[in-house]
Design a protein around this motif. Structure first.
Motif, mmCIF file in Angstrom:
data_model
loop_
_atom_site.group_PDB
_atom_site.id
_atom_site.type_symbol
_atom_site.label_atom_id
_atom_site.label_comp_id
_atom_site.label_asym_id
_atom_site.label_seq_id
_atom_site.Cartn_x
_atom_site.Cartn_y
_atom_site.Cartn_z
ATOM 1 N N SER A 23 0.839 -1.196 0.000
ATOM 2 C CA SER A 23 0.000 0.000 0.000
ATOM 3 C C SER A 23 0.870 1.239 0.000
ATOM 4 O O SER A 23 1.927 1.271 0.630
ATOM 5 C CB SER A 23 -0.892 0.009 1.244
ATOM 6 O OG SER A 23 -1.590 1.236 1.346
ATOM 7 N N ALA A 25 -0.160 3.867 1.389
ATOM 8 C CA ALA A 25 -0.541 4.558 2.626
ATOM 9 C C ALA A 25 0.562 4.371 3.671
ATOM 10 O O ALA A 25 1.251 3.352 3.681
ATOM 11 C CB ALA A 25 -1.851 3.997 3.157
ATOM 12 N N LYS A 29 -1.960 4.121 8.794
ATOM 13 C CA LYS A 29 -3.236 4.051 8.077
ATOM 14 C C LYS A 29 -3.488 2.652 7.542
ATOM 15 O O LYS A 29 -4.616 2.174 7.560
ATOM 16 C CB LYS A 29 -3.269 5.079 6.955
ATOM 17 C CG LYS A 29 -3.365 6.494 7.480
ATOM 18 C CD LYS A 29 -3.493 7.499 6.370
ATOM 19 C CE LYS A 29 -3.577 8.899 6.958
ATOM 20 N NZ LYS A 29 -3.704 9.913 5.917
ATOM 21 N N LEU A 30 -2.460 1.982 7.082
ATOM 22 C CA LEU A 30 -2.599 0.613 6.604
ATOM 23 C C LEU A 30 -3.049 -0.296 7.752
ATOM 24 O O LEU A 30 -3.915 -1.155 7.573
ATOM 25 C CB LEU A 30 -1.282 0.116 6.004
ATOM 26 C CG LEU A 30 -1.259 -1.316 5.485
ATOM 27 C CD1 LEU A 30 -2.308 -1.526 4.394
ATOM 28 C CD2 LEU A 30 0.138 -1.661 4.970
ATOM 29 N N GLN A 31 -2.491 -0.084 8.945
ATOM 30 C CA GLN A 31 -2.873 -0.895 10.100
ATOM 31 C C GLN A 31 -4.339 -0.689 10.478
ATOM 32 O O GLN A 31 -4.983 -1.605 10.987
ATOM 33 C CB GLN A 31 -1.970 -0.572 11.298
ATOM 34 C CG GLN A 31 -0.566 -1.097 11.125
ATOM 35 C CD GLN A 31 0.386 -0.616 12.195
ATOM 36 O OE1 GLN A 31 0.299 0.522 12.677
ATOM 37 N NE2 GLN A 31 1.318 -1.472 12.567
ATOM 38 N N TRP A 33 -6.654 0.169 8.102
ATOM 39 C CA TRP A 33 -7.422 -0.263 6.957
ATOM 40 C C TRP A 33 -7.673 -1.772 6.967
ATOM 41 O O TRP A 33 -8.764 -2.221 6.612
ATOM 42 C CB TRP A 33 -6.710 0.131 5.652
ATOM 43 C CG TRP A 33 -7.421 -0.381 4.441
ATOM 44 C CD1 TRP A 33 -8.472 0.208 3.802
ATOM 45 C CD2 TRP A 33 -7.156 -1.609 3.741
ATOM 46 N NE1 TRP A 33 -8.876 -0.577 2.734
ATOM 47 C CE2 TRP A 33 -8.084 -1.694 2.680
ATOM 48 C CE3 TRP A 33 -6.230 -2.628 3.908
ATOM 49 C CZ2 TRP A 33 -8.108 -2.756 1.792
ATOM 50 C CZ3 TRP A 33 -6.259 -3.691 3.025
ATOM 51 C CH2 TRP A 33 -7.184 -3.746 1.984
ATOM 52 N N VAL A 34 -6.701 -2.565 7.377
ATOM 53 C CA VAL A 34 -6.831 -4.025 7.321
ATOM 54 C C VAL A 34 -8.048 -4.507 8.119
ATOM 55 O O VAL A 34 -8.896 -5.221 7.579
ATOM 56 C CB VAL A 34 -5.523 -4.732 7.749
ATOM 57 C CG1 VAL A 34 -5.732 -6.231 7.893
ATOM 58 C CG2 VAL A 34 -4.414 -4.433 6.746
ATOM 59 N N PHE A 63 1.242 -7.633 4.552
ATOM 60 C CA PHE A 63 0.973 -6.250 4.170
ATOM 61 C C PHE A 63 2.236 -5.428 4.378
ATOM 62 O O PHE A 63 2.956 -5.620 5.354
ATOM 63 C CB PHE A 63 -0.161 -5.667 5.026
ATOM 64 C CG PHE A 63 -1.476 -6.350 4.807
ATOM 65 C CD1 PHE A 63 -2.351 -5.885 3.837
ATOM 66 C CD2 PHE A 63 -1.834 -7.456 5.553
ATOM 67 C CE1 PHE A 63 -3.568 -6.519 3.616
ATOM 68 C CE2 PHE A 63 -3.049 -8.099 5.348
ATOM 69 C CZ PHE A 63 -3.915 -7.624 4.374
ATOM 70 N N ALA A 65 3.775 -1.269 3.878
ATOM 71 C CA ALA A 65 3.526 0.138 3.576
ATOM 72 C C ALA A 65 4.663 0.668 2.713
ATOM 73 O O ALA A 65 5.834 0.417 2.996
ATOM 74 C CB ALA A 65 3.413 0.943 4.867
#
Length: 149
Positions: A23, A25, A29-31, A33-34, A63, A65
């Motif tokens: 991502s 992001a 933010k990724l943490q 979003w998941v 995942f 970033a």
């Protein structure tokens, strides 16, 4: 989401493969979003299809970033125009989600960044490269599985 269906996950596991989602992001933010993706998209899909919800959707998924877009640039992913991003395909998807009561969040990151799907096989060779025309453009699952084989 297409790759996180039970039969597809079984096929990926049988091939001893894993998925890597990169991502653009930032990590924070990724943490967030998941779990949002799991609660608002994966779990409703399983419930809608009367399938048992797995305890770990992401056992085969990692995942990462990439806010500096290092991987995006390495794979030749650029940016789209506004018309491509919010064209008929994605607007249709948003309409379906609205009817289903799924949340449609305002993009917090760059919505014009192009996405892609890439398969690197067990011999470390790139066997599939697909750059999406918009966010809804993904290769068929059969192509991804064939590229893993």
């Amino acid at each position: 989401m297409q790759l996180h269906q039970p039969k597809i996950l079984q096929q990926i596991a049988a091939l001893q493969a894993e998925m890597l989602v990169i991502s653009f992001a930032p990590l924070e933010k990724l943490q967030r979003w998941v779990p949002h993706f799991q609660a608002n998209f994966l779990e409703p899909y399983y419930e809608e299809h009367q399938q048992e919800i797995p305890t770990d959707f992401f056992s085969l998924t990692r995942f990462a970033a990439d806010p500096d877009l290092t991987a995006y640039h390495a794979y030749g992913l650029g940016r789209n125009s506004v018309l491509k991003i919010y064209g008929p395909g994605i607007l249709w998807q948003y309409a379906k989600w609205a009817v289903q009561g799924k949340p449609i969040a305002k993009p917090l990151e760059d919505p014009l960044q192009r996405g892609g799907n890439f398969v690197i096989n067990q011999h470390h060779r790139l066997t599939l490269a697909h750059t999406g025309r918009d966010q809804s453009d993904r290769p068929p699952v059969s192509d991804i599985l064939a590229a893993l084989g």
